[in-house]
Scaffold this motif. Structure first.
Motif, PDB file in Angstrom:
ATOM      1  N   GLY A 196      57.752  15.940  85.267  1.00  0.00           N
ATOM      2  CA  GLY A 196      58.428  15.097  84.277  1.00  0.00           C
ATOM      3  C   GLY A 196      57.465  14.272  83.420  1.00  0.00           C
ATOM      4  O   GLY A 196      57.657  14.130  82.208  1.00  0.00           O
ATOM      5  N   SER A 197      56.425  13.750  84.021  1.00  0.00           N
ATOM      6  CA  SER A 197      55.468  12.932  83.264  1.00  0.00           C
ATOM      7  C   SER A 197      54.766  13.756  82.192  1.00  0.00           C
ATOM      8  O   SER A 197      54.373  13.224  81.144  1.00  0.00           O
TER       9      SER A 197
ATOM     10  N   ARG B 101      55.667   3.268  82.069  1.00  0.00           N
ATOM     11  CA  ARG B 101      54.770   4.425  81.953  1.00  0.00           C
ATOM     12  C   ARG B 101      54.706   4.909  80.503  1.00  0.00           C
ATOM     13  O   ARG B 101      53.648   5.249  79.995  1.00  0.00           O
TER      14      ARG B 101
ATOM     15  N   ASP C  41      63.999   9.608  77.758  1.00  0.00           N
ATOM     16  CA  ASP C  41      63.653  10.145  79.075  1.00  0.00           C
ATOM     17  C   ASP C  41      64.952  10.508  79.793  1.00  0.00           C
ATOM     18  O   ASP C  41      65.768   9.636  80.100  1.00  0.00           O
TER      19      ASP C  41
END
Ligand SMILES: *Cc1c(COP(=O)(O)O)cnc(C)c1O
Length: 393
Positions: A74-75, A103, A175
């Motif tokens: 995901g990041s 983040r 996100d």
């Protein structure tokens, strides 16, 4: 030469995954992953890529042509959206109400974006009025928000935030790592310009891929860039040529991961999105009833709660780590602890994808009750009854 190391085979045994991800993976998905490895330009694989993209569009509720899985967790999807859309000096507003918003803010700074950071209380939704007010003053190029904050269990309203982004003409970046596949994301209805997710939350696939989708407006910004995208690996102009009609080699796709995702998506299509969302809501209601039946309280106010990630205050006298260790060692159940300000104060219980079922929940509640009683924590006796009332009504 020294002697070759000789370790035992990988054989972790079965777990019940009720933490913030990964979630339980079905045998069918694991079987797809164990299919023979073939070439990344093999016509069979190219067909599976096309089908994967079609199913991802269904899941994102979008017609965006550029919809594909990024090779990475995901990041990597987060970084892909930001690295492609931000040039040094761009004004980027990031709404932070937990770990993952923070983040995003970190990445914006690394890319030389002019960060406009808006902080909101952890455990609460992002307030759209505040975003609109600040955005009118600052005039950001991008507004970034986490739909489902896995670190706290709070959901923010995409329709309201989208309206704020629209009013100031900013690209809207979302996100959807935890929300995709567990609740509606409505990428087209909410005019989202860039969104990313991950496979190990509500898609119930092992970690390793990050589905992303970009609007034509986002692609225009990408194509107007003055400087090359600073990441070679995540440059969507090149990745798009491999996932698009040209099939131009960029990097070797993780073939078997994509097979697994293909199967996980087939399972979602078979269940149907509406049914799947309803299932997540049902088990969430049952979990809340059980927790409150035990006398525990939820962290997030009712109308801001996520169905797939539930944060609950640790009751007085309970030993956080001791309880989680006992759940894992005695029952094979994994739940999550608190992060940041919430560390040691809350537990995070995931009901993601395949993990959201009555058997898991009954096992978890029974196990938790028994462990708390062993620790001498005073709890009310009504948990299972309250839970069954939800299921049997
Ligand atoms: C899990 C998660 C991420 C990060 O995904 P990784 O797969 O761990 O890289 C980002 N955002 C949210 C909301 C998440 O839940």
């Amino acid at each position: 030469m020294s002697q070759a190391p000789n370790f035992t085979e990988v054989d972790p045994g079965l777990r019940v995954l009720m933490g913030p991800g990964p979630s339980d993976v079905s045998p069918k998905v694991l079987r797809a992953m164990a299919a023979p490895c073939i070439g990344h330009l093999d016509p069979y694989f190219l067909t599976k890529m096309d089908e994967t993209q079609t199913m991802l569009r269904y899941l994102f509720e979008t017609e965006h042509a550029l919809t594909m899985p990024i090779s990475g967790t995901g990041s990597a999807g987060m970084e892909t959206c930001l690295v492609n859309l931000i040039e040094p000096g761009d004004k980027v507003m990031v709404c932070v109400n937990g770990v993952f918003g923070a983040r995003m803010a970190d990445i914006v700074e690394r890319l030389g974006g002019e960060l406009i950071r808006l902080d909101f209380p952890w455990g609460r939704a992002v307030a759209p009025e505040t975003v609109l007010k600040k955005a009118k003053k600052a005039g950001p190029d991008l507004i970034c928000v986490v739909h489902a904050e896995t670190s706290t269990g709070a959901v923010s309203s995409l329709s309201d935030l989208s309206q704020a982004a629209g009013e100031v003409g900013a690209l809207f970046v979302v996100d959807c790592v935890t929300s995709l596949g567990g609740m509606p994301v409505g990428i087209d209805a909410n005019k989202v310009d860039a969104a990313y997710s991950g496979t190990q939350k509500c898609l119930s696939c092992p970690p390793g891929l990050s589905p992303v989708t970009l609007s034509s407006r986002a692609l225009d910004k990408l194509n107007r860039r003055k400087q090359k995208v600073v990441s070679w690996y995540l440059d969507l102009t090149m990745l798009g040529s491999y996932w698009g009609a040209e099939r131009k080699y960029h990097h070797t796709a993780p073939i078997n991961m994509i097979f697994a995702l293909h199967q996980a998506l087939r399972d979602i299509c078979t269940e149907g999105l509406e049914t799947r969302f309803e299932r997540h809501r049902l088990h969430h209601k049952a979990l809340v009833a059980a927790m409150e039946g035990m006398g525990l309280s939820m962290v997030v106010p009712e109308n801001e709660r996520l169905p797939m990630l539930n944060t609950v205050y640790i009751p007085q006298g309970a030993d956080d780590l001791g309880v989680r260790k006992a759940l894992l060692n005695q029952y094979g159940i994994e739940i999550g602890g608190g992060l940041g300000d919430l560390a040691g104060k809350v537990w995070r219980v995931g009901l993601m994808g395949s993990s959201a079922n009555r058997r898991n929940l009954t096992l978890f509640i029974t196990a938790l009750k028994s462990i708390l009683e062993q620790q001498g924590v005073k709890i009310k006796p009504g948990a299972l009854g309250a839970m069954n009332n939800i299921y049997d009504q």
